[in-house]
Design a protein around this motif. Structure first.
Motif, PDB file in Angstrom:
ATOM      1  N   GLN A 168     -11.048  28.287  13.411  1.00  0.00           N
ATOM      2  CA  GLN A 168      -9.817  29.053  13.186  1.00  0.00           C
ATOM      3  C   GLN A 168      -9.849  29.729  11.820  1.00  0.00           C
ATOM      4  N   GLN A 175      -3.474  33.493  13.650  1.00  0.00           N
ATOM      5  CA  GLN A 175      -4.716  32.783  13.978  1.00  0.00           C
ATOM      6  C   GLN A 175      -5.725  33.757  14.561  1.00  0.00           C
ATOM      7  N   GLU A 177      -9.647  33.516  16.282  1.00  0.00           N
ATOM      8  CA  GLU A 177     -10.614  32.534  16.771  1.00  0.00           C
ATOM      9  C   GLU A 177     -12.039  33.042  16.556  1.00  0.00           C
ATOM     10  N   LYS A 605      -4.717  23.973  15.395  1.00  0.00           N
ATOM     11  CA  LYS A 605      -5.117  25.142  16.172  1.00  0.00           C
ATOM     12  C   LYS A 605      -4.147  25.349  17.330  1.00  0.00           C
ATOM     13  N   ASP A 644      -8.225  25.903  10.049  1.00  0.00           N
ATOM     14  CA  ASP A 644      -9.310  25.210  10.745  1.00  0.00           C
ATOM     15  C   ASP A 644      -9.205  23.693  10.647  1.00  0.00           C
TER      16      ASP A 644
END
Ligand code: CR1
Length: 830
Positions: A168, A175, A177, A605, A644
């Motif tokens: 993350q 956020q 990915e 997350k 993260d």
């Protein structure tokens, strides 16, 4: 130029204990050898990763004696093997844990120092295997640690995802990915076993035929076959002399199939088949709880379950010549419904492949399997549309129909005429689009069903599995989750470990009830200041990391108020946001207001497709920007979103927390395990009566726990009475102000649209009752603020939390599974 002064003399090198031993000189030699012979690097060119790899191999070598011994036990028919089937194993970095469990942290540190290397730097070099989403996968990892520590022969079976949970990043508050390429630099902990492979069929149709004995049997003619290859990772117990096995399956193409079945020379189709095969173990599904009917996901589940059961059959047949006694060789635990296809697969192996009669096969299957439920959330209960299921597992669907027919016949015999009951219990959901209900399959095929905390198990019996409980109460038990004190204390909190051990010895590491021995020191001045000093140091370390990762400067003297876990509406990160905005407003209304300085640390997350969860992350960051930069606040409140959040980061966060936020809507969090890690590390909890919070509070004492909010029963009453969140909005001024500010764009540069979906949901539905719990939460937080100012009292509470956490060791949980469900025993000491 690195110093190599510590290189041992050639005279030592022939000695066996030198080759295998863990004295500093032996480790030094081993590291240098791996640098040269395995990494093929001269000292002058070795990178940090080369050093890490060399050290890791040297450590792995030191696990082999115990490991090979344990592997040889697999052939001993007297020993029952626990087989833990889990789609997720969130192991966390291996190196540090193995150094702790083998007891060689200090010699390794010295050996490296002599080579000019810093152990802590090499520990940071490891990229953790993120083969799990959250609690469920991490629980599996804690359980393997405890199994090995308790000397119970065990295999964890799962999937070797090429890409684990995404990394993350936070970009502009949102956020983002990134693919988790954890295998990029190599994985020194695993050993590939190219000779341990199984074929797994997919799709196609079934055919009936008469065998040589005149019996009608079924043949499954698949349209694809893939191969699973075993990758083994040793799991060392804590100084127990036993090293258990984590066996993960990687999917590959079956060459003979690709190249012979297709037209000779149709190279591209063969390559396509290879791509399909390799896709199965390619990536972990990043959904923590909600399930989605994705064919590939069912393919993954079947793939690893089939490989694992075939492997167990092979191992059993090394012990005995018939499968009649299979249940004496293996106790198979289904970690949630993800592996529940095992019920049908074991039946298929016994009936179709080993010519068992149905009844005998069924008896073996149920005696072998047991099922753990981890969630009551309706959206997380797996069900597969029949057409999809049939297209991937046509034979299993037939088997499930037969299991269901026999099961419902029994039900009808006992409860004559109750068709409703039969429909509710059926493995097939016949309402609307038809589905296979995996929780029902698991329940019918198991000899034990358990929840993961006392409250959760009760609710399971009253709601999701009510009908099963009523017809078979004897199948149900509770096993409250636990966490391993090795990783979550000894490894991650060396300061507190040292302090505790100085006072009460180190027996608590394997027998944490001994932590009670700290109680006599609660009021001891010297002990209290040493305790505070450790916490303060852990906070400073975390403050440094926060500065480096987010640029935000936080004050280690402030109250570290921490909410880390997956982002989900039921976990109510946005309730925390409402609290922070409330404090902010109090300061804005009265800049001299006496607020206890706090650092709010969020981490976690969001599933990439979960819009509301991602919006909550954005809200935390946007609100944080406003609060952090407001001169009126004058640094009294700081909001941090720690990016993260994973096992590695958790190891830094839990030891540095003062306050643990466990604020889910009562009845929604099955257990929680983060709650245990915080408390074990001396944080006090603010929480609802949900999941294991209930039991934590019982253990540490109500006076050492900040309780607030509706109970599960009150939640359900409120909802059935027609809950109207607007009533609370209308009545509570501070609440209304906070919500209006979010809606009005205070935290979004005037953009009223950005957080509108969230505000709308809160005002119109509020499924998780934030508004109803708001005031109780705020009042309770005011008590927390006051309590934190009484440092002595706070420290006493912190010590008592640690002293009374013994129950939440995963060793206790594993002992319960062994005696109540698996009937498995430890290996005798050798
Ligand atoms: C639960 O939400 C629990 C873990 C481990 C999660 C959490 O409360 O601590 O399991 N459930 O038991 C889950 O992931 C799929 O369900």
């Amino acid at each position: 130029q690195k110093s190599v002064a510590a290189v041992p003399s050639p005279a030592d090198e022939g000695r066996e204990e030198f080759r295998r031993g863990s004295a500093v000189d032996a480790l030094t030699r081993a590291i240098l050898d791996h640098l040269y012979f395995t990494q093929a690097r001269p000292l002058t060119l070795a990178t940090r990763n080369d050093w890490y790899m060399a050290l890791a191999y040297a450590v792995r070598d030191r696990m082999l004696d115990d490991w090979l011994k344990s592997l040889s036990h697999l052939r001993n028919r007297e020993l029952k093997i626990v087989s833990y089937l889990s789609a997720e194993f969130l192991m966390g970095p291996h190196l540090g844990n193995n150094l702790v469990n083998l007891g060689i942290m200090e010699p390794a540190r010295e050996a490296l120092a002599a080579l000019g290397q810093d152990l802590d730097e090499l520990l940071r070099q490891e990229e953790e295997p993120g083969l799990g989403n959250g609690g469920l996968g991490r629980l599996a990892a804690c359980y393997l640690d405890s199994l090995a520590t308790l000397r119970v022969p065990a295999i964890g079976y799962g999937i070797r995802y090429e890409f684990g949970i995404f990394d993350q990043e936070i970009r502009d508050g949102w956020q983002a990915e990134k693919t988790d390429k954890w295998l990029r630099l190599g994985n020194p902990w695993e050993i590939c076993r190219p000779e341990i492979t199984y074929e797994v069929k997919v799709g196609g149709h079934t055919e009936r035929f008469t065998d040589e004995k005149g019996c009608v049997r079924v043949r499954w003619v698949p349209n694809k076959v893939v191969k699973g290859v075993a990758y083994d990772t040793p799991v060392a117990g804590y100084r127990s002399g036993v090293t258990d096995l984590l066996r993960l399956w990687k999917s590959e193409a079956v060459e003979s199939f690709d190249f012979q079945a297709f037209n000779v020379g149709d190279y591209y189709r063969a390559v396509e088949a290879k791509i399909f095969s390799e896709t199965i173990s390619k990536v972990l599904y990043p959904n923590d709880e909600p399930e989605i009917g994705k064919a590939l996901r069912l393919g993954q589940q079947y793939f690893f379950v089939s490989c694992s059961l075939q492997d167990m059959v092979r191992i059993h047949l090394l012990r005995e010549n018939s499968l009649d006694t299979f249940a004496a060789s293996f106790a198979v635990q289904l970690n949630d419904t993800h592996p529940s296809i095992a019920v049908a697969e074991l039946m298929r192996l016994l009936v179709d492949e080993h010519q068992f009669e149905w009844d005998a096969a069924w008896q073996i299957t149920r005696a072998t399997l047991a099922y753990t439920n981890h969630t009551l959330l309706p959206e997380a209960l797996e069900k597969w549309p029949l057409p999809l299921f049939a297209s991937i597992l046509p034979r299993h669907l037939e088997i499930i129909y037969e299991i269901n027919r026999r099961f419902l016949d029994e039900v009808r015999l006992v409860h004559q005429g109750d068709d409703q009951l039969a429909a509710r219990l059926s493995i097939i959901d016949e309402n609307g689009e038809r589905y296979v209900r995996m929780a029902h399959l698991a329940s019918v095929g198991s000899h034990a069903i358990n929840g993961v905390a006392a409250l959760h198990t009760e609710l399971l019996k009253q709601t999701v599995l009510k009908d099963f409980y009523e017809i078979h109460p004897e199948l149900f038990r509770n096993v409250t989750n636990g966490v391993t004190p090795r990783r979550w204390m000894v490894l991650s909190n060396p300061g507190l470990t040292r302090l505790i051990t100085e006072r009460i010895g180190d027996g608590w590491v394997t027998n944490p009830d001994e932590l009670r021995g700290l109680e006599p020191f609660v009021a001891d001045q010297t002990f209290q200041s040493a305790w505070q000093k450790v916490k303060r140091e852990n906070k400073s370390v975390l403050a440094g990391v926060i500065k480096a990762r987010t640029g935000i400067v936080v004050d280690p003297a402030s109250l570290f108020d921490v909410l880390v876990k997956r982002i989900h509406e039921y976990k109510r990160q946005h309730l925390k946001v409402l609290h922070i905005i409330t404090l902010y407003n109090r300061i804005k209304h009265d800049p001299q207001a006496d607020v206890t300085p706090r650092t709010f640390i969020f981490g976690g997350k969001a599933a990439p497709g979960y819009f509301m969860a991602k919006l909550i992350i954005k809200l935390v960051n946007s609100m944080g920007e406003v609060v952090n930069s407001d001169p009126d606040v004058a640094d009294r409140l700081k909001v941090v979103f720690f990016p993260d959040f994973n096992v590695t980061n958790g190891q830094m966060v839990y030891p540095a927390a003062d306050l643990s936020e466990q604020i889910s809507t009562a009845g929604k969090e099955a257990s929680g395990t983060g709650n245990m890690k915080f408390s074990l590390n001396g944080a006090l909890t603010i929480g609802t009566l949900d999941g294991a919070n209930v039991e934590i509070r019982e253990e540490v004492g109500a006076e050492n726990f900040f309780l607030f909010g509706l109970t599960a029963a009150e939640v359900s009453d409120l909802k059935s009475g027609g809950y109207d969140p607007r009533k609370w909005y209308g009545e509570k001024t501070e609440l209304r102000e906070a919500i209006d500010q979010i809606a009005g764009g205070l935290f979004s540069h005037g953009d009223r649209g950005l957080f509108q979906p969230l505000v709308e949901h809160l005002l119109n539905r509020d499924d998780y009752l934030l508004l109803a719990d708001y005031q109780a939460y705020i009042d309770c937080q005011d008590r927390v603020s006051a309590a934190f100012r009484d440092r002595k009292r706070w420290t006493e509470m912190s010590i008592l939390n640690v002293a009374r956490m013994g129950k939440f060791s995963s060793d206790r949980a594993i002992r319960e599974y062994c005696s109540d469900i698996w009937q498995a025993s430890p290996l005798p000491q050798d």
